[in-house]
Structure formats: structure tokens, C-alpha cells
Design an enzyme around this catalytic site. Structure first.
Site, mmCIF file in Angstrom:
data_model
loop_
_atom_site.group_PDB
_atom_site.id
_atom_site.type_symbol
_atom_site.label_atom_id
_atom_site.label_comp_id
_atom_site.label_asym_id
_atom_site.label_seq_id
_atom_site.Cartn_x
_atom_site.Cartn_y
_atom_site.Cartn_z
ATOM 1 N N ASP A 1 91.304 117.854 19.833
ATOM 2 C CA ASP A 1 92.810 118.224 19.576
ATOM 3 C C ASP A 1 93.400 118.453 21.166
ATOM 4 O O ASP A 1 92.944 119.373 21.735
ATOM 5 C CB ASP A 1 92.960 119.576 19.119
ATOM 6 N N TYR B 1 99.709 119.533 27.352
ATOM 7 C CA TYR B 1 98.405 120.198 27.809
ATOM 8 C C TYR B 1 98.181 119.471 29.105
ATOM 9 O O TYR B 1 97.381 120.447 29.964
ATOM 10 C CB TYR B 1 97.340 120.176 26.923
ATOM 11 N N LYS C 1 99.879 115.337 20.665
ATOM 12 C CA LYS C 1 101.192 115.649 20.277
ATOM 13 C C LYS C 1 102.339 115.300 20.929
ATOM 14 O O LYS C 1 102.068 115.085 22.173
ATOM 15 C CB LYS C 1 101.284 117.174 20.115
ATOM 16 N N HIS D 1 105.294 118.572 18.296
ATOM 17 C CA HIS D 1 104.662 119.629 18.747
ATOM 18 C C HIS D 1 105.667 120.960 18.141
ATOM 19 O O HIS D 1 105.104 121.886 17.835
ATOM 20 C CB HIS D 1 104.539 119.412 20.304
ATOM 21 N N ARG E 1 79.592 129.116 24.048
ATOM 22 C CA ARG E 1 80.617 129.598 22.795
ATOM 23 C C ARG E 1 81.185 128.419 22.404
ATOM 24 O O ARG E 1 81.229 128.274 21.104
ATOM 25 C CB ARG E 1 81.872 130.485 23.610
#
Length: 314
Positions: A46, A51, A76, A109, A266
Site C-alpha cells: 500500500d 507518501y 492513492k 485519499h 517486526r
């Protein structure tokens, strides 16, 4: 505890992997992080124009050697490109940066339009964001054209209220395939999610760990969601941590979840958040809902978001 590879069906008939890899923030670290995610087994990435991570996502996918058809990519449309004449060219720019000729999902968005132009945050002399005059319905109609051309295999929305979505459904042709909103055990939004599902709209959870993200000032003077005693206690039963329980909770609701990390351990752990929680544990998790929303840029963006929705502070 078996890690699953859950997928959900969009209203287009396409499959969307339940766990996606989010690429918001840490722009310079994203190519390595996405490469790590692909290596770990993620098949859903994504990103978004704002970004600045589309080139990193594209480079990582290309270098991975994984066929394009095996990776579900979402990006987006940003608020400065809402004018109908700007929508396709904005998508074309995203496609160029991603190194692909289509995206699997293209989202609006936010429902708000900023002033047209190259500036992502156009501001007046007082430093206030300049609003555009494009109605999101007209933006959506332009997005429908990109869907019909095959540049976006599915189109959807993000950060809309039910009232705004209803207007979209009443005045346009294509039902959004997905809606990406803030959802986590502290902001469960059950009624809203049920409404979106009833319309055939798949719900995606951004910030599935709630106030784990330091950018949310509202969540800084309280315990972290992933350290909540109820999540931690449930996790022990499955040999999982609180973050993995938060993801499993979202998947149990039928949502795709979008955790993000740049730490290899993670990244792998988050993918292992796709496991089955027993009914009694899902019942326990209902009790942690605080109706607490961490992301509401209404004041900065010049638009009153989330009217009538849980967690909206008037």
C-alpha cells in the site's frame, strides 16, 4: 499456531490479501523495507502519491523478481489532483514511478480538493491551505474512467463518512471496491463497517495499531494500544504479541489490515498476525473499544471530516 494467507473478495471479483504492507513515512527507508516485506511473503503493498514512496515500491518489486501479477498494489490520488482533467495524469505519474501499467486499487485519499498545481499543500500568504473547487463526485467520475481503461483494476475511497459515501453511491456509476479508514481495537466503528459491507464496499484498516504512531499527538499521553492488557493477555494464549492480536482482530472483522514497519523482525511478525482468534477472545476485544480516533486533520485541511462517525470530536 498456523499463520494463514487470508484473502478477501472485492466487488470486482478480485482477491485482496488480508495483510498489506504500509509505506507511509520513512520515505528513504522504504525500498529496503518493501524488499524485506516481499521476501517475508507479503503480496499486498500500500502506497500513495503523497507518501513519496511509489518509486521505492516500484524498485523493490522489480528487484525482487516477483511477477507483477503476484503483487497487489494500492496507491492513492492526492488532493491537489482532484480536478477531472488532472486525475488520469496523476495516476499516470504514479504508474510511471511504480514501473507498472496498472494498479490493483486506486483510492481517492480524502474527499477534499486542494488548489490545482504541483504543490501538494498549496498555501496562501497566511500559510493556510488553498482549497480547490472540485466536488469529490466529479473526481470519482474521472476515476471511473481510469477503471474503464484498465489503468486501475479497482477504485475506492479513503477517509469518507457514510454521508459522503452515500452521496457518491447516489450520484455515480461504480460502487467503490474498498474504503480505507482508521480502524483498530480502540476505534472499532462496528456500525459504520457494517454499513460499508452492506453496500459491497470492502473495509481496509490503516493505523491498525492505533497510537503506536508517534505522529498522532492525541495518543501520546496514554498507554499504547498494542500494550493493552487485554490484547497482551489474549496474545499469550496463542503465543502472539499485542500487535499481532490487533491485526487478527481486524482480519476477523473481514477487513484487510495495513501495518507498517522498517524493522525486519517486526515486518515478519506482522505477517504472522493472520491467525484465527476464538469467538470468546473476539468478545473480550469488544470491551477495549474507546471510540478513540487519532487521525483527524480537519483543522489543517479546511474540511470537516468524519461528521457523524465514531470518535469525531466536534
Amino acid at each position: 499456531m498456523v499463520t494463514r494467507d487470508t484473502k478477501f473478495k472485492l466487488n470486482t471479483g478480485a482477491d485482496i490479501p488480508a495483510v498489506g504492507f504500509g509505506t507511509w513515512q520513512d520515505k528513504d527507508a522504504q525500498e529496503v523495507a518493501v524488499a524485506e516485506a516481499l521476501k517475508a511473503g507479503y503480496t499486498h503493498i500500500d502506497t500513495a502519491r503523497i507518501y513519496g514512496t511509489e518509486p521505492a515500491v516500484g524498485a523493490a518489486i522489480k528487484k525482487s523478481g516477483i511477477p507483477r501479477s503476484k503483487v497487489f498494489i494500492t496507491t492513492k490520488l492526492w488532493n491537489n489532483s482532484h480536478h477531472p482533467d488532472d486525475v488520469e495524469s496523476a495516476l499516470d505519474a504514479s504508474l510511471a514511478d511504480l514501473g507498472t501499467d496498472y494498479v490493483d486499487l486506486y483510492l481517492m485519499h480524502w474527499p477534499v480538493a486542494f488548489g490545482r498545481g504541483d504543490s501538494m499543500f498549496p498555501k496562501d500568504s497566511n500559510g493556510k491551505i488553498i482549497s480547490g473547487d472540485t466536488d469529490f463526485v466529479d473526481t470519482w467520475k474521472a476515476m471511473e474512467k481510469t477503471f474503464k481503461k484498465g489503468k486501475a483494476k479497482a477504485i475506492g475511497i479513503s477517509n469518507f463518512s457514510r454521508k459522503e459515501t452515500e452521496r457518491l453511491l447516489n450520484e455515480t456509476e461504480i460502487v467503490p471496491a474498498a474504503h480505507q479508514i482508521e480502524i483498530h481495537p480502540y476505534l472499532q466503528q462496528n456500525e459504520a463497517c457494517e454499513w460499508f459491507r452492506s453496500k459491497g464496499i470492502h473495509v481496509q484498516q490503516y493505523s491498525p495499531f492505533g497510537n503506536q504512531n508517534e505522529i498522532y499527538s492525541k495518543g501520546q499521553n496514554m498507554g499504547k494500544l498494542i500494550d493493552d492488557p487485554i490484547l497482551v493477555e489474549i496474545g499469550k494464549k496463542y503465543n502472539k504479541n499485542g500487535a499481532q492480536v490487533a491485526l487478527a482482530w481486524g482480519i476477523a472483522q473481514g477487513h484487510s489490515v495495513l501495518p507498517k514497519s522498517k524493522t525486519p523482525s517486526r515486518i515478519k511478525d506482522n505477517l504472522e498476525g493472520d491467525f484465527r482468534l476464538e469467538k470468546e477472545d473476539l468478545e473480550k476485544l469488544k470491551s477495549v473499544d474507546k471510540g478513540m480516533r487519532f487521525n483527524d486533520p480537519s483543522a489543517n485541511f479546511g474540511w470537516n471530516f468524519y461528521i457523524g462517525e465514531d470518535g469525531k470530536v466536534e
